[in-house]
Write an enzyme that holds these catalytic residues in place. Structure first.
Site, mmCIF file in Angstrom:
data_model
loop_
_atom_site.group_PDB
_atom_site.id
_atom_site.type_symbol
_atom_site.label_atom_id
_atom_site.label_comp_id
_atom_site.label_asym_id
_atom_site.label_seq_id
_atom_site.Cartn_x
_atom_site.Cartn_y
_atom_site.Cartn_z
ATOM 1 N N LEU A 19 0.822 -1.222 0.000
ATOM 2 C CA LEU A 19 0.000 0.000 0.000
ATOM 3 C C LEU A 19 0.856 1.272 0.000
ATOM 4 O O LEU A 19 0.320 2.372 -0.007
ATOM 5 C CB LEU A 19 -0.935 0.019 1.215
ATOM 6 N N LYS A 21 3.528 2.027 2.332
ATOM 7 C CA LYS A 21 3.829 2.517 3.693
ATOM 8 C C LYS A 21 5.071 3.395 3.700
ATOM 9 O O LYS A 21 5.142 4.382 4.417
ATOM 10 C CB LYS A 21 4.112 1.323 4.607
ATOM 11 N N LYS A 190 -16.363 0.384 0.054
ATOM 12 C CA LYS A 190 -16.586 -0.607 1.109
ATOM 13 C C LYS A 190 -15.574 -0.425 2.240
ATOM 14 O O LYS A 190 -14.362 -0.563 2.013
ATOM 15 C CB LYS A 190 -16.455 -2.033 0.520
ATOM 16 N N CYS A 385 28.416 1.259 -12.216
ATOM 17 C CA CYS A 385 29.081 0.089 -11.645
ATOM 18 C C CYS A 385 29.356 -0.968 -12.725
ATOM 19 O O CYS A 385 30.285 -0.789 -13.500
ATOM 20 C CB CYS A 385 28.272 -0.455 -10.471
ATOM 21 N N GLY A 387 27.974 -1.199 -15.422
ATOM 22 C CA GLY A 387 27.925 -0.419 -16.664
ATOM 23 C C GLY A 387 29.261 0.250 -16.958
ATOM 24 O O GLY A 387 29.640 0.439 -18.117
ATOM 25 N N GLN A 389 32.189 -1.014 -15.736
ATOM 26 C CA GLN A 389 33.135 -2.112 -15.976
ATOM 27 C C GLN A 389 33.016 -2.590 -17.422
ATOM 28 O O GLN A 389 34.023 -2.821 -18.102
ATOM 29 C CB GLN A 389 32.860 -3.256 -14.996
ATOM 30 N N GLU A 409 35.014 -11.642 -13.579
ATOM 31 C CA GLU A 409 33.710 -12.123 -13.105
ATOM 32 C C GLU A 409 33.023 -12.924 -14.213
ATOM 33 O O GLU A 409 32.300 -13.876 -13.952
ATOM 34 C CB GLU A 409 32.823 -10.926 -12.694
ATOM 35 N N HIS A 515 27.504 3.963 -7.298
ATOM 36 C CA HIS A 515 26.076 4.035 -7.632
ATOM 37 C C HIS A 515 25.559 5.418 -7.235
ATOM 38 O O HIS A 515 24.914 5.565 -6.186
ATOM 39 C CB HIS A 515 25.294 2.964 -6.872
ATOM 40 N N GLU A 517 23.118 6.974 -8.099
ATOM 41 C CA GLU A 517 21.658 7.021 -7.958
ATOM 42 C C GLU A 517 21.231 6.888 -6.497
ATOM 43 O O GLU A 517 20.152 7.331 -6.118
ATOM 44 C CB GLU A 517 21.001 5.918 -8.815
HETATM 45 N N1 GLN Z 1 29.254 -7.514 -10.497
HETATM 46 C C1 GLN Z 1 30.080 -6.356 -10.419
HETATM 47 C C2 GLN Z 1 30.978 -6.372 -9.185
HETATM 48 O O1 GLN Z 1 30.734 -7.090 -8.260
HETATM 49 C C3 GLN Z 1 29.255 -5.100 -10.466
HETATM 50 C C4 GLN Z 1 28.396 -4.922 -9.275
HETATM 51 C C5 GLN Z 1 27.401 -3.808 -9.432
HETATM 52 O O2 GLN Z 1 27.070 -3.433 -10.548
HETATM 53 N N2 GLN Z 1 26.904 -3.317 -8.329
HETATM 54 O O3 GLN Z 1 31.941 -5.657 -9.142
#
Ligand code: GLN
Length: 551
Positions: A19, A21, A190, A385, A387, A389, A409, A515, A517
């Protein structure tokens, strides 16, 4: 206006989850701030995870990260976006954290001679935690959002603690019931489910003073009167929480119903003159802007709209700052991996592209193709992040001629591990809270697009700070080769050891290991997002001009 002891407001969800919160709690915080009071939110989540770090965004939505590295529920993002203040680990209580504390205390002999019980030991721990937030943050109000719905087994002991605390605090504590008022057919509201839910709450020894009603329709007089009568609240304390075009409108909508007058009145406080003017101006810019751009987000978890909520909100903030509406499409760039669809077909209609954070292999090659397209066609690109890499991998492969370059990775045998795991991370075996987390400083290189973006948003440059959540980093051994090929590393950690930002020479393409954002707020949008939106608008104008010439 700080009082000696804080006041407490508890927001309880009833009837059903979802809802909003978090939005209600955040709006109350924003309203209180606009009246000159300070407020600190607490969220209680009943699950036994210590934090959200190990939860899959597909199941639980985005993992939000605080400056101190706490990995928490996405509601914390909403609190920070509305209340424009950074929170810390004490603002987040989970069942896991709570029981971990109690068991640690028991092992240390903290309860010698006693059997440790839900009442009073767990409930006492909860009450002292909540009071600690009030005193540590020196807040006039502590806003307590109880996760889940009243009646859930998982939050029952927490609600019991709130009941005890209400008796101890007297008129310094107040409960708000959030509910849903169904319309069977248009105009046929209702209220019976709300009445039953209210009865469930009162059976726990709690009497809500304010009832907030979500619903597809506004409450009519009849529904309001029924709720007031059967739920034992004043007519003026039944509020409409309608469906809105933008969540940021809720404080304004509540204030139109004189919410703060009623709320503060219950605490014996006088309402101060209101100051939501700046906020209202931003909301009107969201609702009725001059420009419009179309942005594609190529994320792994796009099936779930909550998985990238901070990215979406940061775009909304940056667009409002540029008097622009942003239309977001969640584009599955995995399609680009099969050669039958060209990047221009999938992405040609967008003014800019974002590759947000993510983990693991799936869809990565499609994202790299999308990034290449942006670089070659000078489409504004923001890499967050993962993005950033992948932006590095793309440049290494296609410009610096490092064939099969990759992040370890994705491919631990790559001949050019441009992104790798830092030696100190290699030792880590546990999964919880072991990434590079929280706020880290970055020194920006003058003359770069990243520097320009932060400077034009009046951030104190060159040293900035953003939040992180990742394990992998740019490999310093290959930085020289990438720079020789023209890739720009526009930000590094203050000791120079870690690459934090990268960009292309031409067009607007910036990647950040952080990040940003997570720190974007309606009132202070994230600079890189503002820079990105500006670049999108610029490119849109240029495109229109060129198309005009062709005709
Ligand atoms: N997988 C990547 C890392 O661990 C990027 C992580 C992410 O985008 N937060 O470094």
């Amino acid at each position: 206006m700080a009082e000696k002891s804080p006041r407490y407001i508890v927001v309880l969800g009833s009837l059903m989850s979802g809802l909003g919160k978090g939005i209600v709690t955040s709006s109350i915080g924003r309203i209180l701030q606009s009246k000159g009071y300070s407020a600190s939110p607490i969220k209680f989540d009943g699950y036994l995870n210590v934090d959200c770090g190990t939860m899959n965004p597909l199941r639980h939505g985005e993992v939000f990260v605080l400056d101190d590295g706490t990995e928490c529920d996405m509601d914390f993002g909403t609190y920070e976006r509305f209340m424009s203040k950074p929170l810390t680990k004490i603002n987040s209580i989970t069942g896991g954290k709570l029981f971990q504390r109690i068991i640690q205390k028991e092992r240390a002999g903290g309860y010698l001679g006693r059997d440790v019980q839900i009442v009073p030991h767990v409930t006492d721990e909860i009450k002292s935690w909540i009071r600690l937030v009030g005193t540590e943050t020196k807040s006039d109000f502590v806003l307590i959002e109880v996760g889940g719905t009243v009646g859930d087994l998982e939050n029952s002991y927490f609600i019991e603690a709130m009941r005890q605390m209400a008796r101890e605090e007297g008129d310094k504590m107040l409960f708000i019931q959030l509910t849903y008022v169904t319309a069977l057919s248009p105009g046929e509201l209702k209220t019976k489910p709300t009445q039953h839910a209210n009865r469930l709450i009162t059976s726990m020894g709690i009497q809500p003073k304010i009832i907030m009603c979500r619903g597809d329709e506004s409450l009519d007089k009849d529904a309001r009167e029924k709720i007031s009568l059967f739920c034992n609240v004043s007519l003026e304390d039944v509020f409409d929480d309608p469906k809105l075009e933008t969540i940021y409108e809720l404080p304004i909508v509540l204030e139109k119903q004189k919410f703060s007058e009623r709320l503060l009145g219950h605490f014996g406080l006088k309402p101060e003159p209101e100051d939501l003017k700046g906020w209202s101006a931003l909301v009107s810019r969201i609702k009725d802007p001059k420009n419009e751009i179309k942005v594609a987000i190529s994320g792994k978890y796009t099936a779930v709209k909550d998985a990238y909520v901070s990215v979406k909100e940061a775009l909304v903030h940056a667009a409002a700052a540029n008097n622009t509406r942003v239309h977001i499409d969640w584009v599955d760039t995995e399609k680009l991996e099969k050669d039958d669809i060209k990047p221009s077909e999938l992405l040609g209609q967008y003014d800019g592209i974002i590759v947000p954070g993510g983990f693991g292999n799936r869809g990565v090659e499609g994202k790299i193709k999308a990034i290449r397209y942006c670089r070659e066609k000078e489409v504004p690109y923001l890499g967050l992040c993962l993005g950033m890499q992948l932006m590095t991998v793309e440049y290494a492969r296609n410009v610096a001629k490092m064939e099969n370059a990759n992040s370890t990775e994705m491919d631990d045998k790559t001949p050019f591990p441009v992104i790798h795991i830092m030696p100190e991370q290699l030792k880590v075996r546990e999964k919880g809270a072991t990434m590079r987390l929280g706020a880290w400083e970055c020194v920006l290189k003058k003359g770069t697009k990243a520097f320009e973006a932060y400077e034009s948003e009046k951030f104190s440059t060159p040293k900035i700070s953003e939040r992180h959540r990742h394990r992998y980093e740019v490999n310093n051994e290959l930085v020289g080769k990438l720079e020789e090929a023209g890739f720009i590393f526009s930000g590094r950690s203050p000791d120079g050891q870690i690459v934090e930002m990268a960009e292309w020479q031409s067009g607007w393409g910036v990647g950040t290991q952080a990040h940003p954002e997570l720190k974007s707020r309606l009132e202070t949008p994230a600079p890189l997002f503002v820079g990105f939106v500006k670049a999108c608008l610029k490119r849109q104008k240029e495109k229109e001009k060129n198309e005009g010439k062709k005709e």
